[in-house]
Design a protein around this motif. Structure first.
Motif, mmCIF file in Angstrom:
data_model
loop_
_atom_site.group_PDB
_atom_site.id
_atom_site.type_symbol
_atom_site.label_atom_id
_atom_site.label_comp_id
_atom_site.label_asym_id
_atom_site.label_seq_id
_atom_site.Cartn_x
_atom_site.Cartn_y
_atom_site.Cartn_z
ATOM 1 N N VAL A 127 0.831 -1.207 0.000
ATOM 2 C CA VAL A 127 0.000 0.000 0.000
ATOM 3 C C VAL A 127 0.865 1.257 0.000
ATOM 4 N N LEU A 128 1.932 1.259 0.782
ATOM 5 C CA LEU A 128 2.734 2.464 0.974
ATOM 6 C C LEU A 128 3.816 2.661 -0.075
ATOM 7 N N PHE A 129 4.031 1.667 -0.898
ATOM 8 C CA PHE A 129 5.217 1.645 -1.742
ATOM 9 C C PHE A 129 5.371 2.901 -2.595
ATOM 10 N N PHE A 130 4.306 3.331 -3.227
ATOM 11 C CA PHE A 130 4.398 4.474 -4.132
ATOM 12 C C PHE A 130 3.619 5.687 -3.618
ATOM 13 N N LEU A 131 3.429 5.755 -2.308
ATOM 14 C CA LEU A 131 2.812 6.931 -1.702
ATOM 15 C C LEU A 131 3.918 7.867 -1.228
ATOM 16 N N TYR A 132 3.918 9.088 -1.762
ATOM 17 C CA TYR A 132 4.990 10.025 -1.457
ATOM 18 C C TYR A 132 4.561 11.132 -0.499
ATOM 19 N N ARG A 133 3.280 11.425 -0.447
ATOM 20 C CA ARG A 133 2.817 12.524 0.401
ATOM 21 C C ARG A 133 2.266 11.995 1.723
ATOM 22 N N SER A 134 2.550 12.737 2.788
ATOM 23 C CA SER A 134 2.129 12.307 4.123
ATOM 24 C C SER A 134 0.617 12.162 4.220
ATOM 25 N N ARG A 135 -0.122 13.053 3.584
ATOM 26 C CA ARG A 135 -1.579 12.978 3.684
ATOM 27 C C ARG A 135 -2.133 11.752 2.961
ATOM 28 N N ASP A 136 -1.454 11.320 1.893
ATOM 29 C CA ASP A 136 -1.881 10.090 1.211
ATOM 30 C C ASP A 136 -1.614 8.877 2.092
ATOM 31 N N VAL A 137 -0.459 8.866 2.748
ATOM 32 C CA VAL A 137 -0.149 7.779 3.674
ATOM 33 C C VAL A 137 -1.206 7.718 4.761
ATOM 34 N N LEU A 138 -1.530 8.879 5.350
ATOM 35 C CA LEU A 138 -2.531 8.942 6.420
ATOM 36 C C LEU A 138 -3.890 8.468 5.924
ATOM 37 N N LEU A 139 -4.271 8.872 4.716
ATOM 38 C CA LEU A 139 -5.571 8.496 4.176
ATOM 39 C C LEU A 139 -5.679 6.992 3.972
ATOM 40 N N TYR A 140 -4.691 6.397 3.333
ATOM 41 C CA TYR A 140 -4.758 4.967 3.039
ATOM 42 C C TYR A 140 -4.662 4.127 4.306
ATOM 43 N N VAL A 141 -3.815 4.542 5.230
ATOM 44 C CA VAL A 141 -3.716 3.811 6.494
ATOM 45 C C VAL A 141 -5.021 3.927 7.271
ATOM 46 N N SER A 142 -5.668 5.094 7.190
ATOM 47 C CA SER A 142 -6.952 5.279 7.871
ATOM 48 C C SER A 142 -8.026 4.382 7.274
ATOM 49 N N MET A 143 -8.018 4.223 5.951
ATOM 50 C CA MET A 143 -8.985 3.337 5.296
ATOM 51 C C MET A 143 -8.776 1.892 5.743
ATOM 52 N N PHE A 144 -7.518 1.482 5.815
ATOM 53 C CA PHE A 144 -7.212 0.130 6.268
ATOM 54 C C PHE A 144 -7.618 -0.048 7.724
ATOM 55 N N THR A 145 -7.309 0.957 8.549
ATOM 56 C CA THR A 145 -7.651 0.897 9.971
ATOM 57 C C THR A 145 -9.154 0.822 10.172
ATOM 58 N N LEU A 203 4.765 0.866 10.612
ATOM 59 C CA LEU A 203 4.759 1.810 9.496
ATOM 60 C C LEU A 203 5.954 2.752 9.563
ATOM 61 N N ALA A 204 6.324 3.165 10.762
ATOM 62 C CA ALA A 204 7.477 4.057 10.905
ATOM 63 C C ALA A 204 8.726 3.391 10.343
ATOM 64 N N PHE A 205 8.896 2.099 10.648
ATOM 65 C CA PHE A 205 10.048 1.357 10.136
ATOM 66 C C PHE A 205 9.960 1.192 8.619
ATOM 67 N N ILE A 206 8.786 0.803 8.131
ATOM 68 C CA ILE A 206 8.605 0.574 6.698
ATOM 69 C C ILE A 206 8.854 1.849 5.911
ATOM 70 N N LEU A 207 8.265 2.966 6.359
ATOM 71 C CA LEU A 207 8.428 4.233 5.648
ATOM 72 C C LEU A 207 9.872 4.708 5.671
ATOM 73 N N LEU A 208 10.553 4.487 6.787
ATOM 74 C CA LEU A 208 11.963 4.866 6.862
ATOM 75 C C LEU A 208 12.773 4.122 5.815
ATOM 76 N N MET A 209 12.560 2.816 5.708
ATOM 77 C CA MET A 209 13.292 2.013 4.741
ATOM 78 C C MET A 209 12.980 2.445 3.301
ATOM 79 N N ILE A 210 11.693 2.638 3.017
ATOM 80 C CA ILE A 210 11.303 3.009 1.654
ATOM 81 C C ILE A 210 11.844 4.387 1.293
ATOM 82 N N ASN A 211 11.770 5.342 2.228
ATOM 83 C CA ASN A 211 12.238 6.696 1.940
ATOM 84 C C ASN A 211 13.741 6.739 1.720
ATOM 85 N N ILE A 212 14.502 5.926 2.472
ATOM 86 C CA ILE A 212 15.941 5.844 2.233
ATOM 87 C C ILE A 212 16.206 5.254 0.856
ATOM 88 N N TRP A 213 15.437 4.231 0.540
ATOM 89 C CA TRP A 213 15.596 3.530 -0.731
ATOM 90 C C TRP A 213 15.309 4.454 -1.915
#
Length: 232
Positions: free
Chosen positions: A70-88, A187-197
């Motif tokens: 889900v997070l792989f190609f999300l670049y904006r914080s609000r998109d991350v928040l929106l999709y995670v909220s939908m899943f939650t 998510l904090a760990f996943i986003l950190l890894m993806i953003n470094i990548w």
């Protein structure tokens, strides 16, 4: 050797989540200490259920693999928040509703669908639906629907242990809050890894490899669960 950091991130992000966790975490598995607590618990137990919920999400690699997709190609914080909220939202609805209404669904079939959600997201990230159908399904709706199935998977597992009615509502809410705290940590760990990548030029190539691995992991989960369904 410029590719070493990217390879390390790929291995950490996918292999550690998919292969490095205890076997009992498969199919929303519950370890022996948690199993004993659920069977013996009486009354309101906020802190223990917070802990169990957080532990489930952090060690529930089927959830984590889906969230990676889900997070792989999300670049904006609000998109991350929106999709995670939908899943939650989806996860919370079926977790609470399933247990409170005593709705029983075969755990193997639910977990096979969760495996399918991982395959779906990897395929979508690779542009498979765009090439096959000319357009991609509504991503937000898909995340919500699969969130519903993820929640049912856990609700089904909790029902197997017949959690006492005494304090059930408070304990379920605490458990769900714990799930979200665990999700935030993961998510904090996943986003950190993806953003470094993403800072490396090889991101596109490794993104393709990673999403192929996501699909492979999803198919393995489906096969594992369907095998359990047919031989159980």
């Amino acid at each position: 050797m410029p590719n070493i950091p990217q390879r390390f991130i790929l291995i950490t992000l996918i292999a550690l989540i998919a292969l490095g966790l205890p076997f009992e975490t498969l199919a929303h598995g519950v370890d022996e200490s948690t199993r004993a607590f659920l069977l013996q618990n009486t009354g309101v137990q906020i802190i223990p259920f917070l802990y169990i919920g957080a532990k489930h999400m952090v060690t529930g690699y089927d959830h984590l693999l889906f969230l990676v997709g889900v997070l792989f190609f999300l670049y904006r914080s609000r998109d991350v928040l929106l999709y995670v909220s939908m899943f939650t939202l989806g996860h919370s609805i079926t977790l609470l509703f399933g247990v409170m209404s005593d709705i029983e669904v075969n755990a193997y079939l639910i977990d096979a669908i969760i495996g399918l959600s991982v395959v779906y997201k990897g395929f979508d990230n690779l542009g498979g639906f765009q090439r096959l159908l000319g357009k991609s399904p509504n991503a937000k709706l898909a995340v919500l629907i699969f969130g519903l199935f993820h929640g049912f998977g856990l609700a089904t597992k909790l029902q197997e242990f017949q959690v006492p009615d005494d304090g059930l509502i408070a304990n379920l809410i605490a458990f769900n809050v714990g799930v979200e705290l665990g999700q935030f940590t993961a998510l904090a760990f996943i986003l950190l890894m993806i953003n470094i990548w993403r800072k490396h030029s090889s991101f596109t190539r490794f993104a393709t490899n990673a999403n192929c691995l996501l699909m492979s992991a999803g198919f393995m989960l489906i096969g594992f669960q369907l095998t359990g369904y047919f031989i159980s």
